[in-house]
Design a protein around this motif. Structure first.
Motif, PDB file in Angstrom:
ATOM      1  N   LEU A 612       0.817  -1.215   0.000  1.00 22.15           N
ATOM      2  CA  LEU A 612       0.000   0.000   0.000  1.00 22.15           C
ATOM      3  C   LEU A 612       0.849   1.261   0.000  1.00 22.15           C
ATOM      4  O   LEU A 612       0.455   2.278  -0.575  1.00 22.15           O
ATOM      5  CB  LEU A 612      -0.923   0.007   1.229  1.00 22.15           C
ATOM      6  CG  LEU A 612      -1.858  -1.199   1.338  1.00 22.15           C
ATOM      7  CD1 LEU A 612      -2.670  -1.114   2.623  1.00 22.15           C
ATOM      8  CD2 LEU A 612      -2.779  -1.282   0.130  1.00 22.15           C
ATOM      9  N   ASP A 629       1.199  -3.803   8.618  1.00 21.11           N
ATOM     10  CA  ASP A 629      -0.004  -3.945   7.796  1.00 21.11           C
ATOM     11  C   ASP A 629      -0.946  -2.769   8.069  1.00 21.11           C
ATOM     12  O   ASP A 629      -0.716  -1.960   8.979  1.00 21.11           O
ATOM     13  CB  ASP A 629      -0.690  -5.293   8.036  1.00 21.11           C
ATOM     14  CG  ASP A 629      -1.467  -5.331   9.319  1.00 21.11           C
ATOM     15  OD1 ASP A 629      -1.134  -4.565  10.237  1.00 21.11           O
ATOM     16  OD2 ASP A 629      -2.416  -6.137   9.417  1.00 21.11           O
ATOM     17  N   ARG A 630      -1.964  -2.677   7.260  1.00 18.69           N
ATOM     18  CA  ARG A 630      -2.875  -1.548   7.330  1.00 18.69           C
ATOM     19  C   ARG A 630      -3.510  -1.426   8.733  1.00 18.69           C
ATOM     20  O   ARG A 630      -3.648  -0.333   9.265  1.00 18.69           O
ATOM     21  CB  ARG A 630      -3.978  -1.718   6.281  1.00 18.69           C
ATOM     22  CG  ARG A 630      -4.842  -0.464   6.109  1.00 18.69           C
ATOM     23  CD  ARG A 630      -6.269  -0.809   5.801  1.00 18.69           C
ATOM     24  NE  ARG A 630      -6.387  -1.619   4.590  1.00 18.69           N
ATOM     25  CZ  ARG A 630      -6.663  -1.127   3.390  1.00 18.69           C
ATOM     26  NH1 ARG A 630      -6.817   0.149   3.237  1.00 18.69           N
ATOM     27  NH2 ARG A 630      -6.798  -1.933   2.356  1.00 18.69           N
ATOM     28  N   ALA A 633      -1.075   0.132  11.039  1.00 19.39           N
ATOM     29  CA  ALA A 633      -0.894   1.533  10.679  1.00 19.39           C
ATOM     30  C   ALA A 633      -2.055   2.364  11.205  1.00 19.39           C
ATOM     31  O   ALA A 633      -1.880   3.417  11.807  1.00 19.39           O
ATOM     32  CB  ALA A 633      -0.769   1.675   9.166  1.00 19.39           C
ATOM     33  N   THR A 634      -3.270   1.866  11.017  1.00 16.02           N
ATOM     34  CA  THR A 634      -4.450   2.603  11.459  1.00 16.02           C
ATOM     35  C   THR A 634      -4.498   2.708  12.982  1.00 16.02           C
ATOM     36  O   THR A 634      -4.939   3.717  13.527  1.00 16.02           O
ATOM     37  CB  THR A 634      -5.724   1.885  10.973  1.00 16.02           C
ATOM     38  OG1 THR A 634      -5.468   1.340   9.699  1.00 16.02           O
ATOM     39  CG2 THR A 634      -6.897   2.839  10.911  1.00 16.02           C
ATOM     40  N   GLY A 640      -2.375   8.393   9.093  1.00  6.82           N
ATOM     41  CA  GLY A 640      -1.895   7.876   7.816  1.00  6.82           C
ATOM     42  C   GLY A 640      -0.449   8.226   7.531  1.00  6.82           C
ATOM     43  O   GLY A 640      -0.005   8.180   6.389  1.00  6.82           O
ATOM     44  N   VAL A 662       3.916  -0.203   4.164  1.00 12.86           N
ATOM     45  CA  VAL A 662       2.619  -0.624   4.697  1.00 12.86           C
ATOM     46  C   VAL A 662       1.990  -1.571   3.675  1.00 12.86           C
ATOM     47  O   VAL A 662       1.970  -1.273   2.479  1.00 12.86           O
ATOM     48  CB  VAL A 662       1.681   0.581   4.945  1.00 12.86           C
ATOM     49  CG1 VAL A 662       0.338   0.110   5.491  1.00 12.86           C
ATOM     50  CG2 VAL A 662       2.320   1.565   5.913  1.00 12.86           C
ATOM     51  N   GLY A 664      -1.281  -4.693   2.846  1.00 13.95           N
ATOM     52  CA  GLY A 664      -2.664  -5.023   3.171  1.00 13.95           C
ATOM     53  C   GLY A 664      -2.720  -5.982   4.361  1.00 13.95           C
ATOM     54  O   GLY A 664      -1.789  -6.737   4.619  1.00 13.95           O
ATOM     55  N   SER A 665      -3.828  -5.923   5.099  1.00 17.29           N
ATOM     56  CA  SER A 665      -4.014  -6.840   6.222  1.00 17.29           C
ATOM     57  C   SER A 665      -4.509  -8.185   5.705  1.00 17.29           C
ATOM     58  O   SER A 665      -5.234  -8.249   4.706  1.00 17.29           O
ATOM     59  CB  SER A 665      -5.048  -6.272   7.192  1.00 17.29           C
ATOM     60  OG  SER A 665      -4.503  -5.164   7.864  1.00 17.29           O
TER      61      SER A 665
END
Lengths: 868, 108
Positions: A612, A629-630, A633-634, A640, A662, A664-665
């Protein structure tokens, strides 16, 4: 009287009954003949002599009956007669009989099957001495939510500090090892155990000496039987566990399968041989088992542990936040903490099968009540003719007994088919499990008894009431009791409840089926199709870090260049595998739990996980960086701006990791929410001895076999474990297994519930129409149209259906909310399922009442009027 | 005077009558009537019920034979068990009868 002559008479009267009866007839005939002959000689005419004799003796038939009923075995004879009559009565109404037997079979069979499953999964205690006083100790971190193994210093602190609550503390670390004995190498799951392990478990293993001897090994009975064919010569011999010499000193008792109810441990090795774990030398990736002192309960143990945990958490120089120690009892799959899909599933299915039992019982009660009402007149006539009340009741009991017998037999067939069908599901566990799903006869007997009691009550009470009520009333056709509104209302209520329960079962079954479909198509963040996993255990071959790294690089290089292979990588953890690891992460002023994985740079491309932001790992990375992973990160950088930021983890508190990318989960467990995850490269100074190889080769035939053959050719000493495709890995315990299991069981229970509802509605409407034959005849004779008659009959059943379905929807909502954790991909209140099931139930219910109504409307009014 | 049989006395009477010679139903009824001089009369229901019961207990055995009038009839006779039974019942009855008589002969 002597027993022999009693038995001889019994034999003659029962087995040669015809002969005994003929003999009696001849004897009595001779008596009557002689008496009337005398009367004739005394001057009477032949006819009047015979009559006088008959009067004197009270009638020939009566005489025969008197003598016969005094004979030995007369009671048995009567019982057999009644049982035969009961069977004939049942044959006269085959549909009711069939429905009753079906209801019995469903109620008993479904329950025996579900209880056998739940019993196997949850309730069977460990086969050790006094399993109730054995507890498991674990460390918890309240901040990250992860549970860890207990470190050796902590274990020693507990042993020394809590000796007032625990009489013994043992450890058992589970590991997959290679056992070389002679020329053959076996791969097996073994425990590295502390010396006192068998003492604490309360299991006798002659030969195990512990500390005094060198490295020792004990084989499980089943493993010894299957791999060594029960050869006693194995004991005393030397073997090699992951290349290290041990003496096989004994065989564990039959049935003892280790530290967990479900896991089948195949061998036990002295802990001195245990290699350092991947989690560092300080942490035990082990079960820590403690034996409670006599009289000490679990809650006291928790208090003792809390005191020690408090002391350890505030130890000078090494404060630990959120540090907890817990003791839990072994409850099979219920054992693990947090949300547990198996435990929840078992609770739900026990509830559902209980509902099936209730529905089946309601059905039988209803059918028998209807039957009893229909036979009101017969019973009254028999009572009027002098039938004893107890005999009428016995008649009803005998009919019920026949039904129970037929239903019980059918229930065994249904129950064993049901439990076989569910356990046949492929369970891709990656480790040997020991679950006893055998058909539980105690449960079968209990369900049978419950149903029998209800059925007997429903059969006998109306019969007794019929025998008591005024025969004249019944004979006049006023059949008071049968049309009594109270009893009709009772039956109406029973059917309403049946509709409610059945609708709930159908909805829940539909929810599970749709959830399985949703789970199969749920986005998991990577593409499992075309993947092959192979787990390589370099420690089983006895390799050190340098030799191991060399092997892993060679293996990766070899499979990467196979024809058709587009990409290959190595990872510490594989999604949906049996192991997941997590730690506590500190970043951006927050502390939270995260999962981690150690991977090679090709991992992303092989798994088809999207990048990402930033970059993924490359071959030059060695430490100090991570890809997150996302979800992570979140969680830590909701703005972001994760790229370039740093974090530390409990895994290695001294090194801070910089986020370089980063991705994808991905899901690693369908039953759990997505875990924040970070990826780090393999490092020479942090050797991981067990790694899983991922090979992607889209549309390559026999990819698995090719990979396996090449790895064998490369180095046959390293055992290959868990060889499976990406799709197969999804069928594991963390993947679809529980959903397939649930969907199959729930949809079967739903189908059974549906069947019971049809039988119930049809039976009651058909019966009430039969009761109203005369009334309907009058209406038709007076000019009512068939449509009006049908409408009149159906109005009542529409009411029953409507109230039943309303209740059923409420019940279904309750069950669905309870089962919410098991239903992924759909809402527990999934509208299509609720709507579809309701429509199906309404349609079938209306049809079941329409058929008898139409029959009544089209009947010849004259015949109906004469019917009563 | 015809009277009801006391409970338990019928077995003893039948055993005693059959101890003399094998008899069939009518013969037994006749003999009973004759020896008790009409005090006890027995209907066929009670008679045959008792005979069958005693046969099942092994006290009597039966066989088909011919009466003096030339008719076929079932004859009953005592078995060894029946003979022992007769002896013990006789003793018991005599004890009871003696006790009864003594009681009844007490002065008013």
């Amino acid at each position: 009287m002597s027993l022999i002559s009693y038995l001889r008479s019994l034999y003659r009267n029962l087995v040669h009954r015809g002969h005994a009866d003929a003999d009696l007839d001849a004897e009595l005939g001779a008596y009557i003949a002689e008496q009337s002959e005398r009367k004739r000689t005394a001057g009477l005419g032949t006819a009047s002599a015979a009559r006088a004799t008959a009067i004197e003796s009270g009638g020939v038939e009566q005489l025969r009956h008197t003598v016969r009923s005094a004979r030995v075995g007369a009671a048995i004879e009567l019982l057999v007669q009644d049982a035969g009559y009961a069977a004939r009565r049942l044959r006269q109404s085959p549909s009711t009989t069939f429905a009753c037997i079906l209801a019995f079979a469903i109620g008993i069979g479904a329950n025996a099957a579900v209880f056998s499953l739940a019993n196997g999964l949850l309730f069977r205690p460990l086969p050790v001495n006094d399993p109730a006083s054995l507890v498991y100790l674990t460390e918890h971190n309240a901040n990250s939510g992860w549970s860890n193994g207990i470190s050796r210093p902590d274990r020693d602190a507990i042993r020394d500090g809590a000796s007032d609550v625990f009489s013994g503390l043992a450890t058992a670390a589970l590991d997959e090892v290679g056992l070389r004995s002679g020329v053959a190498t076996h791969s097996l799951w073994a425990c590295y155990i502390s010396d006192n392990f068998f003492d604490v478990m309360g299991v006798e293993v002659p030969g195990w000496r512990g500390r005094t001897a060198g490295p020792e090994m004990v084989l499980s009975f089943d493993f010894w039987q299957s791999r060594f064919h029960g050869d006693r010569g194995v004991v005393g011999g030397t073997a090699f566990v992951d290349g290290k010499a041990v003496t096989i000193v004994g065989i564990a008792p039959r049935g003892f399968h280790g530290v967990s109810s479900l896991f089948d441990t195949q061998g036990y090795v002295s802990e001195s041989l245990e290699p350092p774990t991947q989690f560092g030398t300080d942490t035990l990736s082990a079960f820590v088992l403690a034996r409670l002192r006599p009289g000490v309960g679990l809650s006291q143990a928790q208090v003792g542990l809390a005191l020690i945990a408090g002391r350890l958490a505030h130890a000078p120089g090494k404060p630990r936040q959120g540090f907890l120690l817990r003791a839990t009892e072994d409850k099979g799959m219920l054992n693990s903490s947090g949300t547990n899909p198996v435990g929840a599933a078992a609770a739900i299915f026990l509830g559902l099968s209980g509902l099936v039992l209730l529905l089946a019982a309601a059905n039988i009660v209803n059918l028998l009540l209807a039957r009893a009402a229909a036979r009101q007149r017969e019973m009254s006539v028999r009572a009027a003719l002098g039938g004893a009340g107890w005999r009428l009741a016995r008649q009803a009991a005998l009919e019920t007994a026949w039904l129970a017998l037929g239903g019980g037999l059918a229930g065994v067939v249904l129950g064993s088919a049901l439990s076989r069908g569910v356990t046949k599901l492929p369970a891709n566990m990656g480790f040997p499990i020991s679950v006893d799903f055998s058909f539980d006869w105690r449960v079968y007997a209990a369900a049978m008894l419950a149903m029998l009691v209800m059925a007997l009550a429903a059969g006998i009470i109306p019969a007794l009431r019929a025998a008591r009520c005024d025969p004249a009333d019944a004979l006049r056709g006023e059949s008071g009791a049968s049309a009594s509104p109270r009893r009709l209302r009772l039956r109406g209520t029973l059917v309403t409840l049946q509709v409610a329960g059945s609708l709930a079962l159908v909805i829940v079954g539909g929810l599970f089926a749709r959830s399985l479909i949703a789970a199969q198509h749920a986005p998991i963040g990577f593409d499992p199709h075309g993947l092959v996993y192979v787990t390589l255990d370099a420690s089983a071959a006895g390799y050190d870090a340098a030799r191991g790294d060399q092997f892993f690089n060679a293996a990766l290089d070899r499979v990467r260049h196979l024809p058709g292979v587009t990409s290959a990588s190595l990872a510490e953890i594989v999604p949906f595998g049996t192991v997941s690891v997590g730690t506590s992460v500190k970043a951006a002023g927050k502390t939270d739990g995260a999962a981690y994985n150690t991977v090679t740079p090709d991992y992303l491309a092989t798994m088809h996980i999207p990048l990402l932001a930033g970059r993924f790992l490359n071959a030059n990375d060695h430490g100090g960086i991570a890809v997150i992973d996302r979800a992570m990160a979140t969680k830590f950088w909701p703005a972001g701006d994760a790229l370039g930021k740093t974090f530390t983890s409990d895994r290695d508190k001294t090194t801070s990791l910089q986020v370089v990318g980063v991705v994808g989960s991905i899901r690693t467990d369908l039953g759990q929410p997505i875990q924040p995850t970070f990826y780090t490269p393999f490092r020479a100074d942090k050797y991981v001895p067990v790694r899983t190889l991922q090979v992607r080769g889209n549309r390559v035939p026999n990819l698995t076999a090719t990979v396996v053959a090449n790895l064998h050719a490369l180095d046959a000493a390293v055992p290959l474990d868990d060889v499976q495709t990406g799709e197969e890995s999804l069928d594991g315990l963390n993947g679809l297994y529980i959903f397939r299991f649930g969907a199959r069981l729930a949809s079967w229970l739903g189908a059974l519930g549906f069947l019971l509802a049809i039988v119930g509605v049809y039976g009651v409407v058909a019966y009430s129409v039969a009761q109203r034959t005369r009334e309907i005849g009058v209406r038709v004779a007076l000019g009512a149209r068939p449509r009006q008659v049908i409408g009149g009959v159906m109005r009542g059943s529409v009411w029953i259906l409507a109230t039943g379905m309303t209740l059923g929807l409420a019940l279904a909502v309750g069950i669905a909310m309870t089962a919410a954790s098991l239903l992924i991909g759909i809402s527990p209140l999934d509208p299509p399922t609720f709507l579809g099931a309701s429509l199906a139930m309404a349609a079938v219910g209306l049809l079941a009442s329409f058929l008898p109504a139409r029959r009544a409307a089209s009947a010849d009014p004259l015949a109906s009027l004469r019917a009563d | 005077m015809s009277t009801e049989l006391l409970p338990g006395t019928l077995d003893l009477l039948l055993l005693k009558i059959l101890a003399l010679e094998p008899l069939h139903g009518v013969g037994i009824a006749d003999r009973l009537n004759q020896v008790t001089q009409g005090t006890f009369q027995i209907g066929p229901g009670s008679l045959f019920t008792a005979l069958h019961r005693m046969e099942e207990k092994g006290w009597l055995s039966s066989a088909w034979g011919e009466t003096s009038a030339g008719r076929r009839a079932k004859f009953y006779q005592l078995t060894a068990v029946g003979r022992r039974r007769l002896a013990s019942e006789t003793v018991r009855w005599q004890t009871i009868a003696l006790a009864m008589r003594r009681t009844l002969e007490l002065p008013q």
